[in-house]
Design an enzyme around this catalytic site. Structure first.
Site, PDB file in Angstrom:
ATOM      1  N   ALA A  84       1.224  -0.964   0.010  1.00 40.62           N
ATOM      2  CA  ALA A  84       0.050   0.117   0.263  1.00 40.62           C
ATOM      3  C   ALA A  84       0.874   1.098  -0.121  1.00 40.62           C
ATOM      4  O   ALA A  84       1.424   1.433   0.932  1.00 40.62           O
ATOM      5  CB  ALA A  84      -0.793   0.490   1.125  1.00 40.62           C
ATOM      6  N   GLU A 109      -1.083   6.752  -2.838  1.00 39.82           N
ATOM      7  CA  GLU A 109      -2.870   7.426  -2.598  1.00 39.82           C
ATOM      8  C   GLU A 109      -3.283   8.416  -3.344  1.00 39.82           C
ATOM      9  O   GLU A 109      -2.910   8.858  -3.969  1.00 39.82           O
ATOM     10  CB  GLU A 109      -1.369   8.449  -0.970  1.00 39.82           C
ATOM     11  CG  GLU A 109      -0.985   7.733   0.000  1.00 39.82           C
ATOM     12  CD  GLU A 109      -0.464   8.208   1.010  1.00 39.82           C
ATOM     13  OE1 GLU A 109      -1.006   9.990   0.979  1.00 39.82           O
ATOM     14  OE2 GLU A 109      -0.226   7.875   1.713  1.00 39.82           O
ATOM     15  N   GLY A 122       0.801   9.943  -6.507  1.00 38.34           N
ATOM     16  CA  GLY A 122       0.911   8.803  -7.536  1.00 38.34           C
ATOM     17  C   GLY A 122       1.960   8.655  -8.496  1.00 38.34           C
ATOM     18  O   GLY A 122       3.184   7.611  -7.355  1.00 38.34           O
ATOM     19  N   THR A 134      -3.641  -3.742  -4.995  1.00 40.19           N
ATOM     20  CA  THR A 134      -3.464  -4.695  -5.294  1.00 40.19           C
ATOM     21  C   THR A 134      -3.886  -5.775  -4.374  1.00 40.19           C
ATOM     22  O   THR A 134      -3.095  -6.176  -3.835  1.00 40.19           O
ATOM     23  CB  THR A 134      -3.025  -5.099  -6.856  1.00 40.19           C
ATOM     24  OG1 THR A 134      -3.091  -4.114  -7.500  1.00 40.19           O
ATOM     25  CG2 THR A 134      -3.302  -6.799  -7.083  1.00 40.19           C
ATOM     26  N   ILE A 194      -6.734  -7.915 -36.307  1.00 40.95           N
ATOM     27  CA  ILE A 194      -6.508  -8.657 -37.431  1.00 40.95           C
ATOM     28  C   ILE A 194      -7.782  -9.567 -36.618  1.00 40.95           C
ATOM     29  O   ILE A 194      -7.965 -10.436 -37.444  1.00 40.95           O
ATOM     30  CB  ILE A 194      -5.201  -9.929 -37.306  1.00 40.95           C
ATOM     31  CG1 ILE A 194      -4.031  -9.667 -37.273  1.00 40.95           C
ATOM     32  CG2 ILE A 194      -5.381 -10.958 -36.955  1.00 40.95           C
ATOM     33  CD1 ILE A 194      -2.333 -10.260 -36.810  1.00 40.95           C
ATOM     34  N   GLY A 238     -13.854  -6.898 -36.612  1.00 39.71           N
ATOM     35  CA  GLY A 238     -15.530  -6.571 -36.126  1.00 39.71           C
ATOM     36  C   GLY A 238     -15.462  -7.932 -34.540  1.00 39.71           C
ATOM     37  O   GLY A 238     -15.538  -7.475 -33.410  1.00 39.71           O
ATOM     38  N   GLU A 271       3.019   0.427 -11.636  1.00 34.93           N
ATOM     39  CA  GLU A 271       4.232   0.548 -10.799  1.00 34.93           C
ATOM     40  C   GLU A 271       5.361   1.321 -11.709  1.00 34.93           C
ATOM     41  O   GLU A 271       6.449   1.163 -12.456  1.00 34.93           O
ATOM     42  CB  GLU A 271       4.380  -1.213 -11.203  1.00 34.93           C
ATOM     43  CG  GLU A 271       3.998  -1.903  -9.803  1.00 34.93           C
ATOM     44  CD  GLU A 271       4.221  -3.203 -10.345  1.00 34.93           C
ATOM     45  OE1 GLU A 271       4.873  -3.388 -10.784  1.00 34.93           O
ATOM     46  OE2 GLU A 271       2.884  -3.351  -9.657  1.00 34.93           O
ATOM     47  N   THR A 274       4.282   5.043 -14.054  1.00 35.03           N
ATOM     48  CA  THR A 274       3.467   5.147 -15.708  1.00 35.03           C
ATOM     49  C   THR A 274       4.726   4.795 -16.755  1.00 35.03           C
ATOM     50  O   THR A 274       6.434   5.201 -16.233  1.00 35.03           O
ATOM     51  CB  THR A 274       2.737   6.075 -15.810  1.00 35.03           C
ATOM     52  OG1 THR A 274       4.544   7.132 -15.656  1.00 35.03           O
ATOM     53  CG2 THR A 274       2.136   6.865 -15.536  1.00 35.03           C
TER      54      THR A 274
HETATM   55  C1  LIG Z   1      -5.435  -1.237 -11.546  1.00 30.74           C
HETATM   56  C2  LIG Z   1      -4.360  -0.548  -9.952  1.00 30.74           C
HETATM   57  C3  LIG Z   1      -3.621  -1.254  -9.250  1.00 30.74           C
HETATM   58  C4  LIG Z   1      -2.707  -0.875  -8.888  1.00 30.74           C
HETATM   59  N1  LIG Z   1      -1.917  -1.269  -7.640  1.00 30.74           N
HETATM   60  C5  LIG Z   1      -1.071  -0.963  -6.892  1.00 30.74           C
HETATM   61  C6  LIG Z   1      -0.382  -1.388  -5.487  1.00 30.74           C
HETATM   62  O1  LIG Z   1      -0.516  -3.127  -5.233  1.00 30.74           O
HETATM   63  N2  LIG Z   1       0.291  -0.508  -4.641  1.00 30.74           N
HETATM   64  C7  LIG Z   1      -0.234   0.615  -4.949  1.00 30.74           C
HETATM   65  O2  LIG Z   1       1.526   0.995  -3.907  1.00 30.74           O
HETATM   66  N3  LIG Z   1      -0.141   1.082  -6.116  1.00 30.74           N
HETATM   67  C8  LIG Z   1      -1.245   0.563  -6.824  1.00 30.74           C
HETATM   68  N4  LIG Z   1      -1.623   1.172  -8.185  1.00 30.74           N
HETATM   69  C9  LIG Z   1      -0.978   2.601  -8.351  1.00 30.74           C
HETATM   70  C10 LIG Z   1      -0.031   2.602  -9.741  1.00 30.74           C
HETATM   71  O3  LIG Z   1       1.035   2.502  -9.670  1.00 30.74           O
HETATM   72  C11 LIG Z   1      -0.458   4.206  -9.923  1.00 30.74           C
HETATM   73  O4  LIG Z   1      -1.839   4.552 -10.370  1.00 30.74           O
HETATM   74  C12 LIG Z   1       0.636   4.684 -10.893  1.00 30.74           C
HETATM   75  O5  LIG Z   1       1.762   4.531 -10.157  1.00 30.74           O
HETATM   76  C13 LIG Z   1       0.354   6.209 -11.863  1.00 30.74           C
HETATM   77  O6  LIG Z   1      -0.244   7.348 -10.207  1.00 30.74           O
HETATM   78  P1  LIG Z   1      -1.569   7.632 -10.500  1.00 30.74           P
HETATM   79  O7  LIG Z   1      -2.363   6.805 -11.484  1.00 30.74           O
HETATM   80  O8  LIG Z   1      -1.925   8.941  -9.411  1.00 30.74           O
HETATM   81  O9  LIG Z   1      -0.959   9.082 -12.087  1.00 30.74           O
HETATM   82  P2  LIG Z   1      -0.283   9.889 -11.763  1.00 30.74           P
HETATM   83  O10 LIG Z   1       0.676  10.217 -11.272  1.00 30.74           O
HETATM   84  O11 LIG Z   1      -1.389  11.562 -11.587  1.00 30.74           O
HETATM   85  O12 LIG Z   1      -0.119  10.519 -13.236  1.00 30.74           O
HETATM   86  C14 LIG Z   1      -1.041  11.151 -14.255  1.00 30.74           C
HETATM   87  C15 LIG Z   1      -0.297  11.073 -15.349  1.00 30.74           C
HETATM   88  O13 LIG Z   1       0.757  11.980 -15.471  1.00 30.74           O
HETATM   89  C16 LIG Z   1       1.949  11.955 -15.833  1.00 30.74           C
HETATM   90  N5  LIG Z   1       2.520  12.659 -15.229  1.00 30.74           N
HETATM   91  C17 LIG Z   1       2.730  12.116 -13.803  1.00 30.74           C
HETATM   92  N6  LIG Z   1       4.182  13.248 -13.289  1.00 30.74           N
HETATM   93  C18 LIG Z   1       4.411  13.486 -14.708  1.00 30.74           C
HETATM   94  C19 LIG Z   1       6.174  13.552 -14.969  1.00 30.74           C
HETATM   95  N7  LIG Z   1       6.704  14.263 -13.594  1.00 30.74           N
HETATM   96  N8  LIG Z   1       6.701  13.333 -16.065  1.00 30.74           N
HETATM   97  C20 LIG Z   1       5.535  13.345 -17.113  1.00 30.74           C
HETATM   98  N9  LIG Z   1       4.027  13.128 -17.001  1.00 30.74           N
HETATM   99  C21 LIG Z   1       3.928  12.765 -15.693  1.00 30.74           C
HETATM  100  C22 LIG Z   1       1.958  10.322 -15.343  1.00 30.74           C
HETATM  101  O14 LIG Z   1       2.487   9.781 -16.779  1.00 30.74           O
HETATM  102  C23 LIG Z   1       0.315  10.251 -16.672  1.00 30.74           C
HETATM  103  O15 LIG Z   1       0.255   9.563 -17.902  1.00 30.74           O
HETATM  104  C24 LIG Z   1      -2.204   0.762  -8.852  1.00 30.74           C
HETATM  105  C25 LIG Z   1      -2.933   1.449 -10.087  1.00 30.74           C
HETATM  106  C26 LIG Z   1      -4.197   0.503 -10.244  1.00 30.74           C
HETATM  107  C27 LIG Z   1      -5.022   1.031 -11.628  1.00 30.74           C
END
Ligand SMILES: Cc1cc2nc3c(=O)[nH]c(=O)nc-3n(C[C@H](O)[C@H](O)[C@H](O)COP(=O)(O)OP(=O)(O)OC[C@H]3O[C@@H](n4cnc5c(N)ncnc54)[C@H](O)[C@@H]3O)c2cc1C
Length: 386
Positions: free
Chosen positions: A123, A126, A130, A158, A339, A342, A367, A369
């Site tokens: 965890a 938050e 992110g 997760t 491929i 529809g 993990e 983006t």
């Molecule tokens: C289904 C699911 C399972 C997950 N499981 C876990 C888990 O088990 N444990 C856990 O801790 N987390 C988990 N996550 C969280 C996940 O790791 C985050 O969603 C991810 O790190 C992105 O954070 P965010 O969603 O807040 O996106 P944001 O940080 O808000 O990013 C939004 C967009 O802005 C871009 N961006 C942000 N900062 C920059 C920058 N400096 N330069 C360029 N672009 C930028 C990003 O690339 C993205 O395109 C999970 C998420 C999902 C959806």
């Protein structure tokens, strides 16, 4: 590094059998139920899938990074929910304890994680933390005598809805912003003040539950701090994620292999203009590009895993792996839907192609983006004195 060719061969054969005989025939059931049914979870426990990365001394298989990557590639050639079910125990929900736990913490939790008796989770994320995990971290853990009191909300975690053990990143010094102001806590379900939310409604990955976790004056003993010392939380999470990024890249290869198999089958059987669509060179190009990219991702993952097993620094390599493999998987998914035409858009006709297309979208988001990994790769390149 492969420690024992014969043992690994038997393990991979076992996983192939599980995928072929149990996982694939039950994919639709998992999707409809939105969970991996207990009978199949029991089978995965019996086969030891929850303990792959946990040391043998605690009941696991102690796979090397390379062995774990190869096993993950096999297990991810079916619905991603199966791997996700045991994957927190073989990855982010156990790794911090393996690398930084005290002897007492290892003895208390690793055997139960290895057997699958409890499910772990990490965890960290938050609502306001992110990509900027450290800067945005708002969950606090304030010392109070021999205890710490946690308050805050975690999001997108997760396996949180089914977890028995939560590895939680919190700020122990709320006035500071550095990594040293953070600590990781090991908290069991049932601890007063810890509750999990309703599972998120997701685009894909049905059967892999993800939810919020709420801490409201959640009091834990000082002994719940990972490693016994505060101030090392962010470092432990980064260590965990560095290894996990290789795992995740491996998990992008399995679905891509499966989708290419489905695409090849369809290209041979679907006839238009009087011949199989596989006879058309524009369709062939999509198959060829997919094969090349899968092979390139595999080579990158195996090489990075070997480097890590040799104890080399892989901070740049893991970002290359995770970035390339997850983007590759998205491109393969898109081509295979194309491929199928529809039919690729309609899950009732082209299951699993339509399902995989939705499931693998997540790989480019969690993990780190793709953008964060691009930044990390560029940072390493620009810092390189050569
Ligand atoms: C289904 C699911 C399972 C997950 N499981 C876990 C888990 O088990 N444990 C856990 O801790 N987390 C988990 N996550 C969280 C996940 O790791 C985050 O969603 C991810 O790190 C992105 O954070 P965010 O969603 O807040 O996106 P944001 O940080 O808000 O990013 C939004 C967009 O802005 C871009 N961006 C942000 N900062 C920059 C920058 N400096 N330069 C360029 N672009 C930028 C990003 O690339 C993205 O395109 C999970 C998420 C999902 C959806």
């Amino acid at each position: 590094m492969i420690r024992d060719e014969k043992k690994l061969g038997l393990l991979l054969e076992d996983v192939r059998e599980f995928v072929r005989d149990i996982a694939i025939p039950n994919e639709r059931r998992v999707e409809d139920l939105d969970e991996v049914p207990e009978d199949i979870v029991g089978e995965m426990r019996r086969r030891g899938y929850f303990g792959w990365s946990i040391p043998e001394a605690f009941g696991g298989a102690e796979l090397t990074t390379e062995e774990l990557a190869l096993a993950n590639i096999e297990l991810s050639q079916c619905s991603v929910a199966y791997r996700a079910r045991c994957g927190t125990n073989t990855g982010i929900g156990a790794e911090a304890i393996v690398v930084d736990g005290t002897p007492a913490q290892k003895a208390a939790y690793l055997p139960r994680l290895a057997s699958g008796e409890i499910t772990g989770c990490l965890a960290a994320t938050e609502p306001d933390a992110g990509s900027d995990l450290l800067g945005g971290l708002g969950t606090t853990a304030i010392g109070d005598g021999d205890a710490y009191v946690l308050n805050g909300t975690k999001r997108f975690i997760t396996n949180a809805p089914i977890a028995g053990l939560f590895t939680v990143l919190a700020r122990t010094d709320p006035d500071a912003k550095s990594g040293a102001s953070t600590s990781v806590f090991l908290i069991e379900r049932g601890t007063p003040g810890l509750t999990t939310g309703k599972p998120h409604r997701k685009m894909g990955q049905a059967g892999s539950p993800v939810s919020e976790i709420h801490f409201r004056d959640c009091r834990v003993s000082r002994s719940a701090i990972l490693g016994g010392e505060p101030g090392r939380g962010f470092r432990s999470v980064m260590k965990t994620l560095n290894k996990q990024r290789i795992n995740l890249a491996a998990l992008c290869i399995g679905p891509a292999i499966r989708m290419l198999d489905e695409g090849l089958r369809h290209a041979k059987s679907r006839r238009q203009f009087g011949k199989p669509i596989g006879d058309f060179q524009l369709v062939q190009a999509m198959l060829a590009d997919s094969k090349v990219e899968i092979s390139a991702a595999l080579a990158l993952v195996v090489e990075t895993a070997r480097k890590r097993d040799r104890g080399e620094d892989v901070a740049l390599d893991v970002s290359m792996c995770k970035y390339f493999a997850s983007e590759m998987c998205g491109r393969v998914a898109d081509r295979i839907v194309q491929i199928f035409g529809g039919a690729g858009y309609c899950g009732d006709i082209a299951d699993p192609v339509e399902r995989f297309y939705r499931d693998v979208r997540l790989f480019r988001l969690y993990e780190g983006t793709s953008q964060l990994h691009q930044l990390n790769i560029a940072k390493h390149l620009l810092q390189d004195p050569s």
